[in-house]
Design a protein around this motif. Structure first.
Motif, mmCIF file in Angstrom:
data_model
loop_
_atom_site.group_PDB
_atom_site.id
_atom_site.type_symbol
_atom_site.label_atom_id
_atom_site.label_comp_id
_atom_site.label_asym_id
_atom_site.label_seq_id
_atom_site.Cartn_x
_atom_site.Cartn_y
_atom_site.Cartn_z
ATOM 1 N N LEU A 126 0.854 -1.188 0.000
ATOM 2 C CA LEU A 126 0.000 0.000 0.000
ATOM 3 C C LEU A 126 0.888 1.236 0.000
ATOM 4 O O LEU A 126 1.809 1.343 0.808
ATOM 5 N N VAL A 127 0.612 2.162 -0.910
ATOM 6 C CA VAL A 127 1.329 3.433 -0.981
ATOM 7 C C VAL A 127 0.327 4.557 -0.762
ATOM 8 O O VAL A 127 -0.667 4.664 -1.480
ATOM 9 N N LEU A 128 0.585 5.385 0.238
ATOM 10 C CA LEU A 128 -0.266 6.537 0.525
ATOM 11 C C LEU A 128 0.386 7.791 -0.041
ATOM 12 O O LEU A 128 1.577 8.038 0.179
ATOM 13 N N LEU A 129 -0.391 8.577 -0.753
ATOM 14 C CA LEU A 129 0.111 9.792 -1.366
ATOM 15 C C LEU A 129 -0.895 10.919 -1.225
ATOM 16 O O LEU A 129 -2.109 10.683 -1.224
ATOM 17 N N GLY A 130 -0.388 12.117 -1.117
ATOM 18 C CA GLY A 130 -1.226 13.293 -1.230
ATOM 19 C C GLY A 130 -1.080 13.865 -2.631
ATOM 20 O O GLY A 130 -0.326 13.358 -3.465
ATOM 21 N N ILE A 131 -1.802 14.926 -2.882
ATOM 22 C CA ILE A 131 -1.662 15.657 -4.145
ATOM 23 C C ILE A 131 -1.729 17.132 -3.808
ATOM 24 O O ILE A 131 -2.635 17.594 -3.106
#
Length: 238
Positions: A126-131
């Protein structure tokens, strides 16, 4: 690639549930900085305590870091430590690999690259990213050469494209997309344009919107957002 949207009142709570699912199997999870991920970590800690989840086989990596000391208020690791790791002390402890941003962008990138390769993980669970409002994700900023890096897992970023203006270290597009699932978190109207440009019906991979570059290589992308952040997804070209 499978792209899905979940429009919810509380993206952080929904993200925490995904973190629990990944952690149950002893997963490898990439953490992000930012206010919405911070709230997700708080929900995750609550869930871990409630169900008594054992995180001893779970590994946390960081998607990016600012080149500051680990106790600096601008450090992603400091936020993660205070919000997540310290709250789990005495309950259960995962393995955590922080980026040593204090070494500077190039040395820290080389160090993290080495540790990633030594760990031998073929992909993250799982990779969590914002934008960002400019479309950046992790510390991959619009138009920078780091977007063209295809051989490395980690890059130094000498100049940040957004505050705080300190050098950064970031996982590359190839590293981020070597994952079972990527989850983007977005909350608030300020993110609406960037979300539409990266993931809307007319979106195309565009170096001016770095978040859009992950879709061609990713397996599954889930965008967790509230109604305000989703408000321009149904509109035409921006």
């Amino acid at each position: 690639m499978t792209l899905g949207f979940e429009i919810v009142d509380d993206p952080a709570r929904a993200c925490a549930a995904m973190m629990v699912s990944a952690a149950i199997g002893g997963g490898e999870i990439v953490l992000a900085g930012g206010s919405t991920p911070k709230a997700a970590y708080e929900h995750f800690v609550g869930a871990v305590r409630t169900v008594g989840l054992d995180l001893s086989r779970t590994t946390f990596w960081l998607g990016d870091e600012r080149c500051v000391e680990p106790d600096d208020e601008r450090s992603n690791y400091r936020m993660i430590r205070e919000t997540l790791l310290d709250s789990l002390a005495g309950v259960t402890q995962p393995t955590v690999h922080r980026i040593k941003g204090e070494l500077g962008p190039e040395r820290a990138a080389d160090d993290y690259e080495r540790r990633l390769r030594e760990a031998g993980s073929s992909e993250f669970d799982l990779v969590l990213l914002g934008i960002g409002p400019d479309g950046h994700t992790a510390s991959l900023f619009p138009g920078q050469e780091t977007l063209e890096e295809h051989s490395r897992l980690v890059v130094g970023v000498p100049e940040a494209g957004l505050e705080p203006f300190v050098p950064r270290v970031s996982l590359t597009i190839n590293a981020l997309t070597a994952s079972q699932r990527i989850v983007f978190l977005a909350k608030g109207e300020a993110k609406a344009d960037a979300v539409a440009k990266a993931f809307g019906p007319d979106a195309e991979p565009d170096p001016s919107v770095p978040a859009s570059l992950l879709a061609p290589k990713a397996k599954i992308i889930t965008v967790l957002l509230d109604g305000a952040a989703a408000s321009r997804l149904g509109e035409g070209p921006l």
